[in-house]
Scaffold this active site. Sequence first.
Site, PDB file in Angstrom:
ATOM      1  N   LEU A   1       0.840  -1.188   0.000  1.00  0.00           N
ATOM      2  CA  LEU A   1       0.000   0.000   0.000  1.00  0.00           C
ATOM      3  C   LEU A   1       0.880   1.245   0.000  1.00  0.00           C
ATOM      4  CD1 LEU A   1      -3.263   0.622   1.921  1.00  0.00           C
ATOM      5  CD2 LEU A   1      -1.510   2.402   1.862  1.00  0.00           C
TER       6      LEU A   1
ATOM      7  N   HIS B   1       6.857   3.170  11.671  1.00  0.00           N
ATOM      8  CA  HIS B   1       7.425   4.345  11.008  1.00  0.00           C
ATOM      9  C   HIS B   1       6.373   5.455  10.951  1.00  0.00           C
ATOM     10  CE1 HIS B   1       9.263   6.787   7.853  1.00  0.00           C
ATOM     11  NE2 HIS B   1      10.359   6.056   7.955  1.00  0.00           N
TER      12      HIS B   1
END
Length: 342
Positions: free
Chosen positions: A126, A230
């Site tokens: 994605l 992240h």
Amino acid sequence: MLVIRPIEQRDFAILKQISIESGHGFTSLPVNDELLQKKIDHSLTSFASRAGGKGDCLYFFVAEDSDTGEVLGTTALESAVGLTSPFYTYLLGKQVHCSRKLGIHNVVETLTLTNDYTGVSELCTLFLREPARHGMNGRLLSKCRFLFLAEFSELFDRRILAEMRGVSDEGGNSPFWSWLQEHFFSMDFPTVDYLTGIGQKGFIADLMPKYPIYVSLLSKEARAVIGKTHDKTRPALHLLEEEGFSWRGYVDIFDAGPTVECEVHNIRTLRNSRRLTVQIGHPVRAQTHLVSNTRFEGFRALLGEMAINEQKGQAVMTRAVASLLKVEDGDTVRVAEMKRND
């Protein structure tokens, strides 16, 4: 308007550009022409020769701007991981060291190398390009896969996972990998990330520690990022958590990012989706819906304004929306209501 469709050969150049834009830690899109072409080929084959059940299949989609034809994102489903090459994860667990005689009872965390997810389906790849990072585009890119899952559930496992990118800096340096590199490897994080992305995973079995690692022995920096995501991946994780995905202690073996999972039948969008009949017209009191056609090779999905006629079981949509979905009056679509806070 963004329209989700299966990847085609003509998308190679933009796929390579996206692989460059995605940066370090996005293992599923290595900057390697041969591997990117293999992904396209794998998806084309998976769509062209529909499997009778779960197999080694990749269903790769792109998000195309219906006005310009520009591809602005990617998203994919892998039917089963670990069938052709090992799928490694670390499991964060506990060991107890206890001595009644000495009155000592210590619980220590460990990381154990596993292949526990072998055969499980995966949400992957994605990525939304910078110009499209607004509105509900990210939600479309994430949630469209659940309509495909709902329509073709026989092609997937009862469980599905998603690996979240772990913590690394702009140069691709991972605090977790830095500790592993110092003690077990002689390669930096961008190198191992790239080798994994192109399928050269033999070094993992050769060099990874076979026994559980005591977390307390790791550096402070490495311990701090176990199970952390992240910054750029947090929105994607939030969307999955809304759908019912949760972290059960599995982390990536390179950057320690969390792997989240869910039973397919418990995914919220999938559970709330339903089949309706197309009625082309002028929708009254239209609302935003996530909608797809029910075709396999010709799959299309988008976020569109439409009205639901509950009595007739119809999705009332404009001719323009129907055209983008490649449907006509009387065809079947799969629909899930979408709200701004979904």
